[in-house]
Design a protein around this motif. Structure first.
Motif, PDB file in Angstrom:
ATOM      1  N   ASN A   5      84.423 -69.181   2.628  1.00  0.00           N
ATOM      2  CA  ASN A   5      83.354 -68.535   3.376  1.00  0.00           C
ATOM      3  C   ASN A   5      84.072 -67.821   4.644  1.00  0.00           C
ATOM      4  O   ASN A   5      84.596 -68.773   5.550  1.00  0.00           O
ATOM      5  N   ILE A   7      84.278 -65.569   7.797  1.00  0.00           N
ATOM      6  CA  ILE A   7      83.249 -64.810   8.689  1.00  0.00           C
ATOM      7  C   ILE A   7      84.054 -64.173   9.686  1.00  0.00           C
ATOM      8  O   ILE A   7      84.988 -64.546  10.650  1.00  0.00           O
ATOM      9  N   GLN A   9      84.401 -60.975  12.573  1.00  0.00           N
ATOM     10  CA  GLN A   9      83.508 -60.214  13.756  1.00  0.00           C
ATOM     11  C   GLN A   9      84.397 -59.074  14.220  1.00  0.00           C
ATOM     12  O   GLN A   9      85.645 -59.278  14.682  1.00  0.00           O
ATOM     13  N   HIS A  41      79.249 -59.511   2.673  1.00  0.00           N
ATOM     14  CA  HIS A  41      77.917 -59.256   3.368  1.00  0.00           C
ATOM     15  C   HIS A  41      78.138 -58.844   4.654  1.00  0.00           C
ATOM     16  O   HIS A  41      79.213 -59.195   5.330  1.00  0.00           O
ATOM     17  N   GLN A  42      77.119 -58.360   5.390  1.00  0.00           N
ATOM     18  CA  GLN A  42      76.923 -57.862   6.666  1.00  0.00           C
ATOM     19  C   GLN A  42      75.744 -58.429   7.408  1.00  0.00           C
ATOM     20  O   GLN A  42      74.743 -58.407   6.690  1.00  0.00           O
ATOM     21  N   SER A  43      75.996 -59.067   8.485  1.00  0.00           N
ATOM     22  CA  SER A  43      74.811 -59.510   9.484  1.00  0.00           C
ATOM     23  C   SER A  43      73.801 -58.757   9.558  1.00  0.00           C
ATOM     24  O   SER A  43      73.968 -57.711  10.065  1.00  0.00           O
ATOM     25  N   ASP A  45      71.665 -59.934  11.641  1.00  0.00           N
ATOM     26  CA  ASP A  45      71.350 -60.391  12.922  1.00  0.00           C
ATOM     27  C   ASP A  45      72.408 -59.904  14.016  1.00  0.00           C
ATOM     28  O   ASP A  45      72.157 -59.985  15.479  1.00  0.00           O
ATOM     29  N   GLU A  46      73.586 -59.866  13.734  1.00  0.00           N
ATOM     30  CA  GLU A  46      74.868 -59.812  14.522  1.00  0.00           C
ATOM     31  C   GLU A  46      75.556 -58.457  14.278  1.00  0.00           C
ATOM     32  O   GLU A  46      76.309 -58.351  13.184  1.00  0.00           O
ATOM     33  N   ASP A  47      75.577 -57.485  15.151  1.00  0.00           N
ATOM     34  CA  ASP A  47      76.266 -56.306  14.711  1.00  0.00           C
ATOM     35  C   ASP A  47      77.706 -56.591  14.684  1.00  0.00           C
ATOM     36  O   ASP A  47      78.344 -57.341  15.551  1.00  0.00           O
ATOM     37  N   THR A  49      79.394 -58.219  12.449  1.00  0.00           N
ATOM     38  CA  THR A  49      79.822 -59.683  11.784  1.00  0.00           C
ATOM     39  C   THR A  49      79.764 -59.452  10.174  1.00  0.00           C
ATOM     40  O   THR A  49      78.543 -58.938   9.504  1.00  0.00           O
ATOM     41  N   VAL A  51      80.781 -61.181   6.403  1.00  0.00           N
ATOM     42  CA  VAL A  51      81.072 -62.432   5.758  1.00  0.00           C
ATOM     43  C   VAL A  51      81.620 -62.330   4.290  1.00  0.00           C
ATOM     44  O   VAL A  51      80.897 -61.497   3.550  1.00  0.00           O
TER      45      VAL A  51
END
Length: 93
Positions: A5, A7, A9, A41-43, A45-47, A49, A51
Motif C-alpha cells: 500500500n 501512498i 502525495q 487509486h486517487q483520493s 478527499d485529498e487533492d 493523493t 494510492v
C-alpha cells in the motif's frame, strides 16, 4: 502473498503531472510474473493523493518489480513531483 500500500502525495501544482507518470507504471507492472493485483487509486478527499494497492505472489516477485526498468523509470520521473511517499508492506492475518 505480499500486499503493498503506497501512498503518494504530489507537490502542490504537480498533481496532474504526477498522475500522468503514475499511470505509466500500471500496465507493465500488471504484466510482471508474480503480480496478482496492481491498482492505482486517487483520493476523493485529498487533492494530489494517490494510492497504489499491489499484491505480489512472494518476495522474489516484489524484488523483481522493484528492480524492473519501468519501476526505476517511474521512480526517477516522479522524484521531483512527489512531496511524500509512504509504503506499507503487508501480509494478511
Amino acid at each position: 502473498m505480499i500486499t503493498i500500500n503506497a501512498i503518494i502525495q504530489a507537490k502542490q501544482g504537480q498533481e496532474e503531472a504526477l498522475f500522468m507518470e503514475l499511470k505509466k507504471v500500471v500496465e507493465p507492472s500488471r504484466e510482471e510474473t508474480g503480480c496478482v493485483e496492481y491498482t492505482l487509486h486517487q483520493s476523493l478527499d485529498e487533492d494530489g493523493t494517490f494510492v497504489f494497492y499491489e499484491t505480489w505472489e512472494d518476495e522474489a516477485a516484489l524484488k523483481a518489480h522493484v528492480e524492473s526498468e519501468h519501476y526505476k523509470a517511474y521512480r526517477q520521473a516522479t522524484s521531483e513531483l512527489t512531496d511524500s511517499r509512504t509504503v506499507h508492506k503487508l501480509r494478511k492475518v
